[in-house]
Design a protein around this motif. Structure first.
Motif, PDB file in Angstrom:
ATOM      1  N   LYS A  58      -1.995   9.458  11.685  1.00 55.63           N
ATOM      2  CA  LYS A  58      -1.981   8.336  12.632  1.00 55.63           C
ATOM      3  C   LYS A  58      -0.856   8.410  13.667  1.00 55.63           C
ATOM      4  O   LYS A  58      -0.870   7.694  14.678  1.00 55.63           O
ATOM      5  N   ALA A 112       3.738   1.871   1.331  1.00 51.17           N
ATOM      6  CA  ALA A 112       4.434   2.253   2.571  1.00 51.17           C
ATOM      7  C   ALA A 112       5.803   2.805   2.192  1.00 51.17           C
ATOM      8  O   ALA A 112       6.420   2.365   1.226  1.00 51.17           O
ATOM      9  N   GLY A 163       1.710   5.242   4.611  1.00 56.04           N
ATOM     10  CA  GLY A 163       2.600   5.918   5.555  1.00 56.04           C
ATOM     11  C   GLY A 163       3.916   5.199   5.756  1.00 56.04           C
ATOM     12  O   GLY A 163       4.382   4.462   4.876  1.00 56.04           O
ATOM     13  N   ILE A 164       4.493   5.414   6.904  1.00 54.18           N
ATOM     14  CA  ILE A 164       5.808   4.819   7.169  1.00 54.18           C
ATOM     15  C   ILE A 164       5.700   3.304   7.140  1.00 54.18           C
ATOM     16  O   ILE A 164       4.682   2.731   7.565  1.00 54.18           O
ATOM     17  N   ARG A 170       0.839  -1.210   0.000  1.00 57.75           N
ATOM     18  CA  ARG A 170       0.000   0.000   0.000  1.00 57.75           C
ATOM     19  C   ARG A 170       0.870   1.254   0.000  1.00 57.75           C
ATOM     20  O   ARG A 170       0.578   2.257   0.624  1.00 57.75           O
ATOM     21  N   LEU A 217       3.948   8.673  18.280  1.00 60.55           N
ATOM     22  CA  LEU A 217       4.854   9.586  17.572  1.00 60.55           C
ATOM     23  C   LEU A 217       4.220  10.957  17.397  1.00 60.55           C
ATOM     24  O   LEU A 217       3.042  11.154  17.718  1.00 60.55           O
ATOM     25  N   LEU A 244       5.935   0.109   8.595  1.00 59.39           N
ATOM     26  CA  LEU A 244       5.925  -0.224  10.027  1.00 59.39           C
ATOM     27  C   LEU A 244       7.099  -1.118  10.424  1.00 59.39           C
ATOM     28  O   LEU A 244       7.434  -1.197  11.606  1.00 59.39           O
ATOM     29  N   HIS A 252      -6.142   5.192   0.817  1.00 55.28           N
ATOM     30  CA  HIS A 252      -5.566   5.675   2.075  1.00 55.28           C
ATOM     31  C   HIS A 252      -4.393   6.623   1.880  1.00 55.28           C
ATOM     32  O   HIS A 252      -3.527   6.387   1.044  1.00 55.28           O
TER      33      HIS A 252
HETATM   34  N1  ACO Z   1       4.046  -0.735   6.595  1.00 56.15           N
HETATM   35  C1  ACO Z   1       4.378  -1.964   6.226  1.00 56.15           C
HETATM   36  N2  ACO Z   1       3.524  -2.813   5.587  1.00 56.15           N
HETATM   37  C2  ACO Z   1       2.296  -2.346   5.306  1.00 56.15           C
HETATM   38  C3  ACO Z   1       1.887  -1.043   5.664  1.00 56.15           C
HETATM   39  C4  ACO Z   1       2.823  -0.213   6.328  1.00 56.15           C
HETATM   40  N3  ACO Z   1       2.536   1.025   6.683  1.00 56.15           N
HETATM   41  N4  ACO Z   1       0.601  -0.875   5.247  1.00 56.15           N
HETATM   42  C5  ACO Z   1       0.243  -2.014   4.669  1.00 56.15           C
HETATM   43  N5  ACO Z   1       1.242  -2.919   4.710  1.00 56.15           N
HETATM   44  C6  ACO Z   1       1.244  -4.283   4.191  1.00 56.15           C
HETATM   45  C7  ACO Z   1       0.356  -5.194   5.033  1.00 56.15           C
HETATM   46  O1  ACO Z   1       1.074  -5.685   6.151  1.00 56.15           O
HETATM   47  C8  ACO Z   1      -0.003  -6.259   4.035  1.00 56.15           C
HETATM   48  O2  ACO Z   1       1.088  -7.147   3.937  1.00 56.15           O
HETATM   49  P1  ACO Z   1       0.831  -8.737   3.670  1.00 56.15           P
HETATM   50  O3  ACO Z   1       0.212  -8.802   2.310  1.00 56.15           O
HETATM   51  O4  ACO Z   1       2.193  -9.322   3.746  1.00 56.15           O
HETATM   52  O5  ACO Z   1      -0.090  -9.185   4.768  1.00 56.15           O
HETATM   53  C9  ACO Z   1      -0.090  -5.485   2.713  1.00 56.15           C
HETATM   54  O6  ACO Z   1       0.645  -4.278   2.928  1.00 56.15           O
HETATM   55  C10 ACO Z   1      -1.510  -5.111   2.357  1.00 56.15           C
HETATM   56  O7  ACO Z   1      -2.076  -4.477   3.476  1.00 56.15           O
HETATM   57  P2  ACO Z   1      -3.576  -4.780   3.996  1.00 56.15           P
HETATM   58  O8  ACO Z   1      -3.677  -4.320   5.399  1.00 56.15           O
HETATM   59  O9  ACO Z   1      -3.913  -6.216   3.726  1.00 56.15           O
HETATM   60  O10 ACO Z   1      -4.379  -3.860   2.986  1.00 56.15           O
HETATM   61  P3  ACO Z   1      -5.785  -3.169   3.206  1.00 56.15           P
HETATM   62  O11 ACO Z   1      -6.107  -2.535   1.895  1.00 56.15           O
HETATM   63  O12 ACO Z   1      -6.766  -4.108   3.808  1.00 56.15           O
HETATM   64  O13 ACO Z   1      -5.521  -2.024   4.298  1.00 56.15           O
HETATM   65  C11 ACO Z   1      -4.352  -0.102   5.193  1.00 56.15           C
HETATM   66  C12 ACO Z   1      -4.732  -0.919   3.941  1.00 56.15           C
HETATM   67  C13 ACO Z   1      -5.601   0.495   5.825  1.00 56.15           C
HETATM   68  C14 ACO Z   1      -3.413   0.974   4.695  1.00 56.15           C
HETATM   69  C15 ACO Z   1      -3.684  -1.016   6.249  1.00 56.15           C
HETATM   70  O14 ACO Z   1      -2.679  -1.792   5.594  1.00 56.15           O
HETATM   71  C16 ACO Z   1      -3.020  -0.270   7.372  1.00 56.15           C
HETATM   72  O15 ACO Z   1      -3.688   0.159   8.300  1.00 56.15           O
HETATM   73  N6  ACO Z   1      -1.670  -0.139   7.314  1.00 56.15           N
HETATM   74  C17 ACO Z   1      -0.901   0.498   8.375  1.00 56.15           C
HETATM   75  C18 ACO Z   1      -1.064   2.003   8.364  1.00 56.15           C
HETATM   76  C19 ACO Z   1      -0.184   2.683   9.386  1.00 56.15           C
HETATM   77  O16 ACO Z   1      -0.359   2.531  10.584  1.00 56.15           O
HETATM   78  N7  ACO Z   1       0.823   3.460   8.914  1.00 56.15           N
HETATM   79  C20 ACO Z   1       1.721   4.211   9.758  1.00 56.15           C
HETATM   80  C21 ACO Z   1       1.198   5.629   9.955  1.00 56.15           C
HETATM   81  S1  ACO Z   1       2.252   6.641  10.958  1.00 56.15           S
HETATM   82  C22 ACO Z   1       3.424   7.275   9.907  1.00 56.15           C
HETATM   83  O17 ACO Z   1       3.335   7.190   8.712  1.00 56.15           O
HETATM   84  C23 ACO Z   1       4.621   8.029  10.478  1.00 56.15           C
END
Ligand code: ACO
Length: 272
Positions: free
Chosen positions: A158, A38, A73-74, A36, A164, A76, A132
């Motif tokens: 977020k 990231a 976003g970042i 997505r 953070l 994770l 997103h």
């Molecule tokens: N970092 C690493 N991997 C990620 C991230 C991320 N930020 N976002 C998504 N992925 C990965 C998932 O782990 C998943 O991996 P997998 O296929 O190996 O299981 C793949 O991308 C697809 O993600 P899904 O969650 O299955 O996709 P969906 O469309 O259902 O949801 C969403 C998308 C809402 C973006 C969700 O993935 C999510 O909440 N991600 C985390 C968002 C987050 O907390 N970001 C940090 C914000 S703070 C900052 O940026 C400083």
């Protein structure tokens, strides 16, 4: 193979970015749809490099994400032991006590460079957001001058929910656009803003159906290109500076900018 600006295509792709330049328009795409879009530290360093090496002929930069999300976003994994494959883990270094405050400041400043250049007066930047835009993704969209949203867009600051603060230059545009109180509410609840609400809050210039996003961005880019570059740059600089100036100061800035424009136009007319 080198992209315009001398950036190796492979290096950009490895950082999760793609740059394409057609005439006066550059498109920067986040290209990790399976994650997505990231982003990692390397993504932001590459983004800074794109800004530093952007061809002078480019007037408009479109920032978009491949697939269903603008950016989650970042990455994770940056917070997990071991970090992101191929990148030094900042968290591990902090845990080992080998990254002091000055070093952290320098690292974050480097990341911020990936976002700061998008405000430059010589270009206009447009975020094309579908799905997103979370955390750093939201801040990337906020760093652009204009935002066009698909109707499925979901914006979320977020960072506070993860312990953070938003530190990728997003807090200033957020406050400038929605005011400090609404910015506080959005950040401190880390809630998701729909495209419709984003338009109401002036976080989006335009909201269109998902299928229309690319065409709407193309139309906006065409309209932006129709205005002479020098006038656009001077006007952008004037408008960007306005919130920090009094009316008197802004009036003086207008006079200075206009004198510059008139002088340039007279010189051009004299050359025939
Ligand atoms: N970092 C690493 N991997 C990620 C991230 C991320 N930020 N976002 C998504 N992925 C990965 C998932 O782990 C998943 O991996 P997998 O296929 O190996 O299981 C793949 O991308 C697809 O993600 P899904 O969650 O299955 O996709 P969906 O469309 O259902 O949801 C969403 C998308 C809402 C973006 C969700 O993935 C999510 O909440 N991600 C985390 C968002 C987050 O907390 N970001 C940090 C914000 S703070 C900052 O940026 C400083």
């Amino acid at each position: 193979m080198a992209e315009p600006g001398g950036i190796a295509e492979g290096d950009l792709e490895a950082a999760g970015l793609r740059l394409s330049v057609t005439g006066e328009v550059a498109t920067v795409s986040l290209v990790r749809p399976e994650r997505r879009n990231a982003m990692t530290g390397r993504t932001w360093e590459a983004l800074a490099h794109v800004g530093q090496t952007l061809s002078e002929s480019v007037r408009i930069v479109v920032v978009k994400g491949e697939g269903s999300s603008f950016s989650s976003g970042i990455d994770l994994n940056m917070f997990r032991p071991g970090g992101v494959e191929g990148e030094t883990s900042l968290m591990d270094r902090i845990a080992r006590g080998s990254a002091d405050d000055a070093e952290l400041d320098a690292v974050i400043a480097g990341y911020q460079e990936g976002f700061r250049w998008l405000r430059r007066p010589d270009i206009v930047t447009v975020a094309a957001v579908r799905g997103h835009a979370i955390g750093a993704g939201f801040q990337l969209a906020l760093s652009c001058d204009l935002r066009v949203l698909a109707d499925d867009a979901q914006l979320c600051m977020k960072e506070p929910a993860l312990g953070l603060v938003p530190d990728l230059t997003g807090t200033k545009p957020l406050v400038d656009l929605v005011g400090p109180n609404r910015a506080m509410e959005l950040c401190l609840t880390a809630r998701t803003v729909s495209a419709a609400e984003a338009r109401e809050l002036r976080l989006a210039e335009l909201v269109v159906e998902g299928a229309e996003l690319d065409a709407a961005v193309d139309d906006l880019v065409a309209a932006l290109l129709a205005v002479p570059r020098e006038a656009a740059s001077a006007t952008k600089e004037l408008l960007r500076g306005a919130p920090g100036r009094t009316l008197e100061e802004q009036a003086a800035a207008e006079r200075r900018a206009q004198a510059g424009r008139l002088t340039a136009m007279a010189a051009q007319a004299a050359r025939g």
